[in-house]
Scaffold this motif. Structure first.
Motif, PDB file in Angstrom:
ATOM      1  N   ILE A 131       2.176   1.951  -3.410  1.00 53.12           N
ATOM      2  CA  ILE A 131       1.161   2.408  -4.356  1.00 53.12           C
ATOM      3  C   ILE A 131       0.776   3.846  -4.083  1.00 53.12           C
ATOM      4  CG2 ILE A 131      -1.224   2.049  -5.029  1.00 53.12           C
ATOM      5  CD1 ILE A 131      -0.673  -0.819  -5.146  1.00 53.12           C
TER       6      ILE A 131
ATOM      7  N   PHE B 118       0.652  -1.382 -10.779  1.00 56.00           N
ATOM      8  CA  PHE B 118      -0.088  -1.694  -9.559  1.00 56.00           C
ATOM      9  C   PHE B 118      -0.262  -3.191  -9.398  1.00 56.00           C
ATOM     10  CE2 PHE B 118      -0.294   2.455  -8.806  1.00 56.00           C
ATOM     11  CZ  PHE B 118      -1.374   3.212  -9.176  1.00 56.00           C
TER      12      PHE B 118
ATOM     13  N   ASN C  18       0.821  -1.214   0.000  1.00 58.22           N
ATOM     14  CA  ASN C  18       0.000   0.000   0.000  1.00 58.22           C
ATOM     15  C   ASN C  18       0.849   1.254   0.000  1.00 58.22           C
ATOM     16  OD1 ASN C  18      -2.652  -0.842  -0.141  1.00 58.22           O
ATOM     17  ND2 ASN C  18      -2.624  -1.514   1.975  1.00 58.22           N
TER      18      ASN C  18
ATOM     19  N   TRP D 287      -9.325  -4.454  -5.019  1.00 56.61           N
ATOM     20  CA  TRP D 287      -8.268  -3.508  -4.635  1.00 56.61           C
ATOM     21  C   TRP D 287      -7.686  -2.835  -5.870  1.00 56.61           C
ATOM     22  CZ3 TRP D 287      -6.422  -1.499  -0.241  1.00 56.61           C
ATOM     23  CH2 TRP D 287      -6.832  -2.080   0.963  1.00 56.61           C
TER      24      TRP D 287
ATOM     25  N   LEU E 242       0.809   6.979  -6.723  1.00 54.29           N
ATOM     26  CA  LEU E 242      -0.324   7.863  -6.992  1.00 54.29           C
ATOM     27  C   LEU E 242       0.073   9.321  -6.827  1.00 54.29           C
ATOM     28  CD1 LEU E 242      -3.277   5.995  -5.312  1.00 54.29           C
ATOM     29  CD2 LEU E 242      -2.949   6.466  -7.710  1.00 54.29           C
TER      30      LEU E 242
ATOM     31  N   ARG F 136      -7.563   1.170  -6.747  1.00 53.61           N
ATOM     32  CA  ARG F 136      -6.359   1.975  -6.958  1.00 53.61           C
ATOM     33  C   ARG F 136      -6.373   2.690  -8.295  1.00 53.61           C
ATOM     34  NH1 ARG F 136      -3.233  -2.880  -4.684  1.00 53.61           N
ATOM     35  NH2 ARG F 136      -3.392  -2.361  -2.470  1.00 53.61           N
TER      36      ARG F 136
END
Lengths: 851, 160
Positions: free
Chosen positions: A373, A423, A370, A440, A377, A444
């Motif tokens: 990621i 991802f 997480n 998930w 982002l 994302r």
């Protein structure tokens, strides 16, 4: 009774003929069709209690010959019967009824044909002989006719249903995809089809209510300044590059906001175009909202109607999945493939539920993933911001190349192409069940695209504000130009009217709405192109490459690096959802956008079906799509709201351009409603609206709605709880049945512990908790001492009657008490049927004297 | 019925007589029946024919033929279908569906595309789910109990 027997005889004839196939075929009665033979028994089964109805039906189906036979035999038999006495008649009637019943249920018995035939003949002879007394044949024909019409109607309805299912577009294509790739891939295509339907409706609305009236009844091209290409641009207006950018002639067409005239009514119908434009814009959102929510509600309904079906998954798959109607070899192939896939899906599900692992390692990996990621982002968000800022400086420069002009779109598309696989690779750390992993991933990518979209919007807003500032200047210029023109022409001849200025020469304001519309259309088109090219290159060319170059390559391409692509469900779904969001945002300013989208969805359906079947391979881990499509719908709903916001903001707070669009000249766009109410409706309507719009009324209304939501929420939670409890009860009952048949006493280890601990004479009570205690029908092996009070009490409970079970011996009940007690320990809060005080459950092996 | 007789007749015109009033004893061998278009694609066609055949060998007299179609028709009641379904899936005709029967069924359904361990897994799951009396195989009561709750059974087990 008389009527019934008459038909009975007729029906018996028919029945006799039906059963006696080998005997009667050669005769004319052989003209009966097989289905007539089939329809009769159904009606038998349904109405075997209602004998008269049944026999009339059969009688109705019989040939005229049958009826003639029956009437003749009736007349012959009736003479025999007068001699019988009353009791004998009654007894005979009873026997006759029995035989009739036997005849009617003959089909249901699994005997061999020969046996059936002999029994049947015997029964029919008997009935025929003794039924003569009870005959009357009036009114039968009308009833028979009614029955025939009813049957025809049922058949018609059934055919119509079949026809309707055949009409569903693309059904066969989707089934084919489903059988090869599994239900999750097919769910994408079903979603696509649904979207197509919604877009079609929206397109119909917009096209029919806005574009057509304007084109048919409004002023034609070239008559007004807003409808004409300005003189300066006319030289290049037809160039392809200009058209591709949606400038030139396309900009000044009905596709965009700027074309529409602000005349209050147009044409001889007095069609109020501005009002229609506004209302259609609002109803686009309203309709979409309604459709999405209705679809969500329907899905939620289906998913709670699950019931008990988790218990027999594999058995049902094994025994009921083959479709006995398949006669086509290709369909059979598809069916085999789908059955295999379906088994694999269930196996994966099963294996997942059996896995257990190191919890801490998993958690750590997930947190790490997480974090990575989120970094990605943020990075992408900053990149877009940077690029947008750059493009603003570019637009100030003079000499911009093609790359600089389209940099924003290019960067956004590239991000959309490369980030999702990134991802996915990071998500491999997380090791979720594929279905959850998919969710998930979708979340994302959603965050990624959201960032893109809002940055884009911010850039657009900057643009709009600039244009608004510019507008003031241009307005003045236009005003003075027109004035100047009048004065100059008036100078020549003061009495004649001045020749109108050619529309192409009037100086134009920057029409910010049209600009916005153009931007959205451009974005959509580039999105479409990027998608198609990605599919073409990423899937098809890749597949060709792997297939053909494999022969002369060092490592095995098919198993190794590029290999064949798997169908990227999440990417495609999100692409679809975001595309729709942009359509919603842009459709107010560019009515033609929905039409473009409809075309796009149509071609996309065929194109993607082909691409999937030809160049993709099924996923390595096949998993069943979650039963409800609610996740996709939820995303769609979110996007709908997010796209509503900018449009609502611009409608409410920005002034419309002064020289283009249906609202030009007004202070705010929604003033059109005010105007319509004042001018078109009678006075009292205006008064009503002004009262309704009073904040003092609106705020209590909102409050009321909030309270209603809260109440409904509470009710639904209560239902869910009750549902869960019923499921548990059924589960318990199943286990009880199993144990009963096993005759092992009980399989629950807790109960065995309990039995060891306690001696028969000192067993304490435990509170009666569940209704299923009384559902146990046969005694268990052990039989401890009974407690009389409880036994009686349970007999009196309402649940026992409802269940229909025999009164169970209290010892039986007692034995089950501790077991249920043990199992029930985790659920202390559940309501008990007799209104006993809810207390915390006692620990294992101990009972308490609740009563 | 007449149509059925027509079909029966065209499968072996030399053998099947048009006139059944004398109750002749004519049986059609399994091979001919399996090639009927309705049955051709069915993975269980041999079993279907065997379970309706009186002599257990697979040859159907006209009575058996009609019997078979009547059970498979949409008008037959659920219990009757369940009885015959049980017979069909019981490959070794011991009136129980044991593990070997399940494995054969599975292989026929998937045309042997599953691995051996997947097959074992599925068969074990089936027995675990449906076996009520704990004897390791499915008796008719177990089968009936399980089928009666299945939503799809009637939909697929029906021929028009």
């Amino acid at each position: 009774e008389d009527n019934g027997s008459q038909q009975n005889r007729a029906s018996r004839r028919k029945n006799y003929q039906r059963k006696n196939r080998d005997g009667k075929k050669a005769r004319e009665e052989g003209g009966q069709k097989k289905d007539r033979g089939k329809t009769a028994p159904t009606k038998d089964q349904k109405e075997s209690e209602n004998k008269e109805k049944k026999t009339t039906k059969r009688g109705k189906e019989g040939e005229k010959k049958d009826r003639k036979n029956s009437t003749s035999s009736a007349s012959s038999n009736s003479s025999d019967e007068e001699s019988l006495s009353e009791e004998e008649l009654a007894m005979l009637k009873e026997q006759v009824e029995q035989k009739k019943k036997l005849i009617s249920t003959m089909r249901n018995k699994p005997w061999r044909m020969v046996k059936k035939l002999s029994v049947l003949r015997e029964a029919q002879d008997f009935v025929e002989k003794f039924e003569g007394a009870l005959g009357k044949g009036k009114g039968k024909k009308l009833y028979a006719y009614k029955m025939m019409m009813a049957k025809k109607w049922v058949k018609f309805k059934r055919d119509f249903e079949n026809f309707k299912t055949q009409c569903i577009p693309w059904e066969m294509k989707i089934k084919e995809v489903e059988s090869h790739f599994g239900s999750s891939v097919a769910s994408y295509f079903i979603f696509l089809r649904w979207m197509y339907g919604v877009n079609l409706v929206l397109f119909g609305l917009i096209f029919g209510l806005v574009i057509i009236p304007e084109v048919l009844m409004g002023m034609p091209y070239g008559s007004l300044p807003r409808k004409t290409v300005p003189r300066a641009e006319q030289a290049t207006a037809m160039d392809f590059s200009v058209l591709w950018d949606f400038e030139g002639y396309i900009k000044y067409s009905a596709l965009f906001y700027g074309y529409y005239n602000n005349q209050r009514t147009i044409g001889w119908l007095k069609y109020r175009l501005p009002m229609a434009y506004f209302m259609v814009g609002i109803s686009v959102f309203g309709y979409s909202l309604m459709v999405v929510i209705r679809s969500m509600a329907r899905n939620a309904n289906e998913s709670t109607a699950d019931g008990d079906d988790n218990n027999f998954i594999f058995s049902w798959k094994m025994f009921t999945s083959w479709d006995y109607l398949i006669g086509n070899p290709e369909t059979a192939d598809n069916k085999f493939a789908s059955i295999t896939t379906s088994f694999k899906e269930s196996i994966v599900d099963e294996q997942e539920s059996n896995k257990d692992e190191n919890i801490h390692l998993r958690r750590f990996l997930r947190v790490l993933a997480n974090v990575l990621i989120i970094c990605c982002l943020c990075g992408s968000g900053y990149l877009i911001y940077f690029v947008v800022k750059r493009s603003q400086t570019f637009s100030k420069m003079q000499n911009v190349g093609w790359y600089e002009r389209n940099e924003v779109e290019i960067v956004m598309s590239l991000l959309g192409m490369f980030c999702p696989p990134l991802f996915e690779t990071i998500a491999a750390l997380e090791n979720y069940h594929p279905r959850i992993g998919l969710k998930w991933q979708l979340g994302r990518i959603f965050a990624l695209f959201l960032g893109n979209l809002y940055t884009f919007l911010l850039a657009l807003m900057d643009d709009v504000n600039e244009k608004l500032a510019e507008e003031d200047v241009v307005r003045n210029i236009t005003h003075w130009t027109l004035l100047g023109h009048h004065n100059s022409s008036a100078g020549n001849d003061s009495t004649a009217t001045p020749p109108p200025l050619d529309p192409a020469d009037v100086p134009r304001g920057p029409c910010w709405e049209t600009t916005v519309g153009i931007e959205f259309v451009r974005l959509t088109v580039s999105d479409i192109l990027v998608t198609f090219i990605t599919i073409l290159v990423g899937d098809f060319i890749r597949a060709c490459f792997v297939r053909f170059v494999n022969y002369c390559w060092c490592w095995d391409l098919e198993a190794g690096f590029p290999s064949y692509a798997e169908f990227d469900i999440s990417g495609n779904v999100l692409g679809l959802v975001f595309n729709q969001g942009m359509i919603w945002m842009g459709s107010f300013y560019a009515p033609g956008l929905v039409g473009i989208n409809v075309l796009r969805l149509l071609t996309s359906m065929y194109f993607q079906c082909w691409a999937v079947m030809s160049s993709n391979v099924p996923h390595a881990r096949v998993f069943k799509a979650s039963k409800s499509n609610n996740f996709y719908m939820g995303l769609l709903l979110l996007i709908l709201f997010l796209s509503l916001l900018p449009v609502a903001y611009t409608i409410m707070s920005l002034p419309p351009s002064f020289d283009c669009g249906p609202f030009s000249g007004k202070k705010r766009m929604y003033d059109v409603i005010q105007e319509t109410i004042e001018l078109d409706f009678p006075l009292f309507v205006a008064k009503i609206f002004s009262y309704v719009a009073n904040p003092g009324l609106i705020i209590p209304a909102i409050l009321l709605m909030v309270l209603t939501i809260y109440y409904l929420n509470a009710v639904s939670k209560a239902y869910q709880r009750a549902n869960a409890e019923l499921k548990k009860k059924m589960q318990m009952q199943r286990e009880e049945e199993k144990n009963k048949r096993n005759n092992k006493g009980s399989t629950n280890p807790m109960l065995q512990d309990l039995e060891d601990l306690l001696t028969p004479s000192t067993k304490t009570e435990s509170p009666p908790k569940q209704a299923e205690d009384k559902k146990i029908e046969s005694p268990n092996g052990t039989s401890p001492v009974r407690k009389p009070g409880r036994g009686e009490f349970q007999a009196g409970s309402p649940m026992a009657g409802g269940r229909g079970a025999a009164f169970t011996p209290p010892s039986q009940v007692f034995v089950t008490q501790p077991r249920t007690l043990g199992i029930r320990a985790p659920y202390p809060g559940q309501p008990r049927p007799w209104g006993h005080p809810l207390g915390p459950l006692p620990g294992r092996g101990r009972g308490q004297a609740y009563y | 019925v007449y149509r059925l007789h027509g079909r029966y007749h065209e499968m072996a015109p030399n053998v099947v007589p048009m006139d059944y009033t004398k109750d002749p004893d004519v049986k059609l061998p399994m091979q001919l029946i399996i090639n009927m278009p309705e049955l051709k694609e069915n993975p269980f066609k041999e079993r279907i024919v065997e379970s309706f055949s009186e002599d257990g060998e697979g040859s159907l007299s006209f009575n058996d033929f009609v019997d078979m179609f009547s059970v498979l028709s949409e008008m037959a009641p659920r219990e009757l279908k369940a009885i015959y379904a049980f017979k069909i899936y019981d490959f070794n005709t011991d009136n129980f569906i044991c593990k070997a029967d399940l494995e054969k069924t599975l292989n026929k359904l998937t045309r042997e595309e599953l691995t051996a361990e997947e097959i074992t897994l599925v068969c074990e799951k089936v027995i675990e789910e449906a076996d009520m009396d704990g004897d390791g195989k499915l008796g008719f009561a177990d089968f009936e109990n399980m089928i009666s709750k299945a939503p799809d059974f009637l939909r697929y087990y029906v021929k028009k």
